[in-house]
Scaffold this motif. Structure first.
Motif, PDB file in Angstrom:
ATOM      1  N   ARG A  98       0.830  -1.218   0.000  1.00  0.00           N
ATOM      2  CA  ARG A  98       0.000   0.000   0.000  1.00  0.00           C
ATOM      3  C   ARG A  98       0.858   1.258   0.000  1.00  0.00           C
ATOM      4  N   ARG A  99       1.843   1.280   0.901  1.00  0.00           N
ATOM      5  CA  ARG A  99       2.694   2.475   1.005  1.00  0.00           C
ATOM      6  C   ARG A  99       3.461   2.728  -0.292  1.00  0.00           C
ATOM      7  N   GLU A 100       3.968   1.676  -0.883  1.00  0.00           N
ATOM      8  CA  GLU A 100       4.717   1.844  -2.137  1.00  0.00           C
ATOM      9  C   GLU A 100       3.821   2.351  -3.256  1.00  0.00           C
ATOM     10  N   LEU A 101       2.612   1.803  -3.350  1.00  0.00           N
ATOM     11  CA  LEU A 101       1.690   2.248  -4.393  1.00  0.00           C
ATOM     12  C   LEU A 101       1.287   3.702  -4.186  1.00  0.00           C
ATOM     13  N   MET A 102       0.961   4.075  -2.952  1.00  0.00           N
ATOM     14  CA  MET A 102       0.564   5.452  -2.682  1.00  0.00           C
ATOM     15  C   MET A 102       1.713   6.422  -2.909  1.00  0.00           C
ATOM     16  N   ALA A 103       2.936   6.002  -2.600  1.00  0.00           N
ATOM     17  CA  ALA A 103       4.090   6.869  -2.859  1.00  0.00           C
ATOM     18  C   ALA A 103       4.279   7.095  -4.356  1.00  0.00           C
ATOM     19  N   SER A 104       4.073   6.050  -5.155  1.00  0.00           N
ATOM     20  CA  SER A 104       4.221   6.200  -6.602  1.00  0.00           C
ATOM     21  C   SER A 104       3.116   7.056  -7.214  1.00  0.00           C
ATOM     22  N   LEU A 105       1.973   7.138  -6.533  1.00  0.00           N
ATOM     23  CA  LEU A 105       0.851   7.940  -7.026  1.00  0.00           C
ATOM     24  C   LEU A 105       0.828   9.340  -6.427  1.00  0.00           C
TER      25      LEU A 105
END
Length: 239
Positions: A98-105
């Motif tokens: 989740r954190r990685e996806l939100m950081a990329s977005l």
């Protein structure tokens, strides 16, 4: 003289008969007493036996209670000595994804028309419809390609989960020769976003599209601001 002898003999006989009667009664009473004594001994013995068994059972129960109590105390000491259990590996992996996806977005959140938020099912990307489409239309505007390309890149690099694309409209009935209702319009818009993501490399088997019309409003109300907020497309990246 004969009469006197007869009287003495009759008296002697009565005495002998009386003695025999007393002796017989004494014999019967003796046997009755012995029977009663034997019965009392049996009852006493049984009472002593039952009492001994009862005391033994009480001792066993007490020993069991002490054993259980000692085990409970030992368990508490062990639990207090051990560190708190760490989260399950699956939860740790989910939170990291989740954190990685939100950081990329994160770059998408610079505009007020796009939001990226964690929800119970995963991560939700909500894009206002005016960024993607002209009014009453389901063809993507060229100006939206940059934002959707960033979404597609994040979904291919930082997620392998299923993705649900939902089209939402306002509550104003549509008067359009191409789309007979908001159901058709919202479904067509969700399908257009899915096609774009597939063209940018997102695996088709991960994607699904559905039109919600005005059944899941973001803002309750009939004013222009509420209707504008409710016209949107959401991309739910499921955990």
């Amino acid at each position: 003289m004969d009469t006197s002898s007869s009287s003495r003999r009759a008296s002697a006989k009565r005495g002998h008969d009386h003695a025999d009667h007393d002796s017989h009664e004494g014999h019967e009473d003796g046997r009755s007493d012995r029977w009663l004594i034997s019965y009392a001994d049996v009852v006493t013995t049984m009472m002593v036996l039952f009492l001994a068994l009862y005391v033994l059972q009480l001792a066993k129960n007490k020993a069991l209670e002490i054993k259980v109590f000692d085990a409970h105390v030992a368990g508490q000491r062990t639990a207090g000595a051990q560190p708190a259990s760490s989260p399950a590996p699956a939860l740790v992996q989910r939170d990291r994804a989740r954190r990685e996806l939100m950081a990329s977005l994160a770059p998408l959140r610079e505009t007020s028309e796009i939001s990226v938020e964690p929800v119970a099912q995963g991560v939700e990307i909500a894009i206002n419809a005016k960024v993607l489409f002209d009014s009453g239309d389901a063809h993507l505007r060229p100006a939206s390609f940059d934002e959707l390309s960033k979404v597609a890149l994040a979904l291919t690099r930082h997620s392998t989960r299923n993705i649900l694309v939902e089209g939402h409209s306002d509550n104003v009935p549509i008067a359009n020769a191409k789309y007979e209702s908001n159901w058709e319009l919202s479904s067509a818009r969700a399908g257009a976003v899915v096609r774009f993501l597939v063209e940018r490399g997102v695996e088709p088997h991960r994607l699904a599209a559905v039109g919600r019309a005005d059944n899941v409003p973001l803002v309750i109300g009939d004013d222009a601001a509420a209707r504008a907020a409710n016209r949107r497309v959401t991309i739910l990246v499921q955990d």
